[in-house]
Structure formats: C-alpha cells, structure tokens
Design a protein around this motif. Structure first.
Motif, PDB file in Angstrom:
ATOM      1  N   LEU A  73       1.002  -1.169  -0.049  1.00  0.00           N
ATOM      2  CA  LEU A  73      -0.095   0.010   0.070  1.00  0.00           C
ATOM      3  C   LEU A  73       0.929   1.248  -0.006  1.00  0.00           C
ATOM      4  N   TYR A  74       1.861   1.334   0.764  1.00  0.00           N
ATOM      5  CA  TYR A  74       2.757   2.590   1.014  1.00  0.00           C
ATOM      6  C   TYR A  74       3.644   2.939  -0.261  1.00  0.00           C
ATOM      7  N   TYR A  75       4.273   1.708  -0.500  1.00  0.00           N
ATOM      8  CA  TYR A  75       5.499   2.070  -1.576  1.00  0.00           C
ATOM      9  C   TYR A  75       5.106   1.662  -2.935  1.00  0.00           C
ATOM     10  N   PHE A  76       4.039   0.858  -3.262  1.00  0.00           N
ATOM     11  CA  PHE A  76       3.846   0.451  -4.600  1.00  0.00           C
ATOM     12  C   PHE A  76       2.505   0.924  -4.974  1.00  0.00           C
ATOM     13  N   MET A  77       1.492   1.368  -3.928  1.00  0.00           N
ATOM     14  CA  MET A  77       0.270   2.092  -4.416  1.00  0.00           C
ATOM     15  C   MET A  77       0.444   3.491  -4.063  1.00  0.00           C
ATOM     16  N   HIS A  78       1.524   3.723  -3.524  1.00  0.00           N
ATOM     17  CA  HIS A  78       1.840   5.305  -3.330  1.00  0.00           C
ATOM     18  C   HIS A  78       0.737   6.021  -2.098  1.00  0.00           C
ATOM     19  N   MET A  79       0.346   5.223  -1.157  1.00  0.00           N
ATOM     20  CA  MET A  79      -0.624   5.543  -0.187  1.00  0.00           C
ATOM     21  C   MET A  79       0.113   6.730   0.527  1.00  0.00           C
ATOM     22  N   LYS A  80       1.534   6.686   0.573  1.00  0.00           N
ATOM     23  CA  LYS A  80       2.004   7.542   1.555  1.00  0.00           C
ATOM     24  C   LYS A  80       2.213   9.051   0.873  1.00  0.00           C
ATOM     25  N   HIS A  81       1.721   9.092  -0.361  1.00  0.00           N
ATOM     26  CA  HIS A  81       1.958  10.556  -0.987  1.00  0.00           C
ATOM     27  C   HIS A  81       0.835  11.538  -0.412  1.00  0.00           C
ATOM     28  N   LYS A  82       0.943  12.698  -0.585  1.00  0.00           N
ATOM     29  CA  LYS A  82       0.004  13.727  -0.496  1.00  0.00           C
ATOM     30  C   LYS A  82      -0.960  13.672  -1.337  1.00  0.00           C
ATOM     31  N   GLY A  83      -2.341  13.838  -0.884  1.00  0.00           N
ATOM     32  CA  GLY A  83      -3.455  13.612  -1.886  1.00  0.00           C
ATOM     33  C   GLY A  83      -4.170  12.474  -1.920  1.00  0.00           C
ATOM     34  N   HIS A  84      -3.636  11.337  -1.252  1.00  0.00           N
ATOM     35  CA  HIS A  84      -4.235   9.998  -1.090  1.00  0.00           C
ATOM     36  C   HIS A  84      -4.872   9.995   0.319  1.00  0.00           C
ATOM     37  N   GLU A  85      -5.178  10.879   1.043  1.00  0.00           N
ATOM     38  CA  GLU A  85      -5.745  10.869   2.387  1.00  0.00           C
ATOM     39  C   GLU A  85      -7.207  10.244   2.376  1.00  0.00           C
ATOM     40  N   PRO A  87      -8.680   8.155   0.020  1.00  0.00           N
ATOM     41  CA  PRO A  87      -8.507   6.827  -0.335  1.00  0.00           C
ATOM     42  C   PRO A  87      -8.154   6.022   0.698  1.00  0.00           C
ATOM     43  N   SER A  88      -6.981   6.580   1.353  1.00  0.00           N
ATOM     44  CA  SER A  88      -6.267   5.881   2.393  1.00  0.00           C
ATOM     45  C   SER A  88      -7.374   5.621   3.684  1.00  0.00           C
ATOM     46  N   LEU A  89      -7.946   6.609   3.946  1.00  0.00           N
ATOM     47  CA  LEU A  89      -9.079   6.723   5.017  1.00  0.00           C
ATOM     48  C   LEU A  89     -10.007   5.461   4.579  1.00  0.00           C
ATOM     49  N   PHE A  90     -10.438   5.456   3.541  1.00  0.00           N
ATOM     50  CA  PHE A  90     -11.659   4.328   3.104  1.00  0.00           C
ATOM     51  C   PHE A  90     -11.059   2.974   3.115  1.00  0.00           C
ATOM     52  N   LEU A  91      -9.752   2.845   2.708  1.00  0.00           N
ATOM     53  CA  LEU A  91      -9.026   1.545   2.671  1.00  0.00           C
ATOM     54  C   LEU A  91      -9.052   1.225   4.066  1.00  0.00           C
ATOM     55  N   TRP A  92      -8.367   1.658   5.071  1.00  0.00           N
ATOM     56  CA  TRP A  92      -7.974   1.617   6.182  1.00  0.00           C
ATOM     57  C   TRP A  92      -9.323   1.195   7.149  1.00  0.00           C
ATOM     58  N   SER A  93     -10.289   2.198   7.009  1.00  0.00           N
ATOM     59  CA  SER A  93     -11.763   1.887   7.673  1.00  0.00           C
ATOM     60  C   SER A  93     -12.099   0.439   7.063  1.00  0.00           C
ATOM     61  N   GLY A  94     -12.040  -0.156   5.922  1.00  0.00           N
ATOM     62  CA  GLY A  94     -12.515  -1.118   5.251  1.00  0.00           C
ATOM     63  C   GLY A  94     -11.784  -2.361   5.961  1.00  0.00           C
TER      64      GLY A  94
END
Length: 111
Positions: A73-85, A87-94
């Motif tokens: 998630l963080y390195y290959f799907m770039h969830m650590k970058h700004k602007g992905h807050e 989708p990240s919230l929904f992913l972690w909530s799921g």
C-alpha cells in the motif's frame, strides 16, 4: 526522515534535477521494500519447511502477510503521498471493519 519539499524555482533545470532526485529516492525505496517482501516470503517458506508447530507458523505467516500488505500500500500503491488521504481513510476503515467482522464471527463460532 525524508523531506518532501517541492521546488519553487522557475528554472526548468532546477525543477528537472529536483524531480530526478525525488524519482531516484522513490525507486530506491521501492527496491528496498521489494527486497524485504522477497525476504519475508523466503522466511515464511523456511518457517513452514522447518517443521515448527502450526500454533507458531500460522500467526507468524499472517503477521508477515500484514507487513507485506502495508509495504504494497505505501510503496507500490503510493498511499504515503499527499493527496491520497481520502482513499487511505476508506481503505483502512474497510480493513478495520473486515478485521472486526472476522473476529466477531470467529468468536461466535468458538462459543
């Protein structure tokens, strides 16, 4: 700690060098995380092949799988970058809802 400052120069050469440096850092982190994921996979196979108890092997492999998902998630799907807050919230909530659901069903089945 990695700084993520954007170049504010109007010079295209400086902007190019900045992007090139950031891309090199990103590629290095992806290679490191990929290497760690391969290492975790080998460790999982060795753990099973060594003949440890299933009470150790199953939680250990699940732990390694969770770490690999975080790397994905963080390195290959770039969830650590700004602007992905969002989708990240929904992913972690799921993930939390799925974990609680599985835990609830396991508890009901075991009773």
């Amino acid at each position: 700690m990695v700084k993520h400052n954007q170049s504010s120069s109007s010079n295209p050469r400086v902007d190019y060098e900045y992007r090139r440096k950031k891309n090199a850092e990103e590629m290095r982190m992806q290679v490191v995380s990929f290497t760690l994921m391969i290492f975790f996979t080998v460790v999982a196979f060795v753990t099973v092949a060594a003949g440890f108890s299933k009470w150790f092997v199953i939680p250990f492999i699940l732990l390694l799988a969770c770490v690999q998902v975080a790397f994905q998630l963080y390195y290959f799907m770039h969830m650590k970058h700004k602007g992905h807050e969002a989708p990240s919230l929904f992913l972690w909530s799921g993930i939390v809802v799925a974990f609680v659901t599985v835990l609830a069903f396991m508890t009901v089945v075991w009773i």
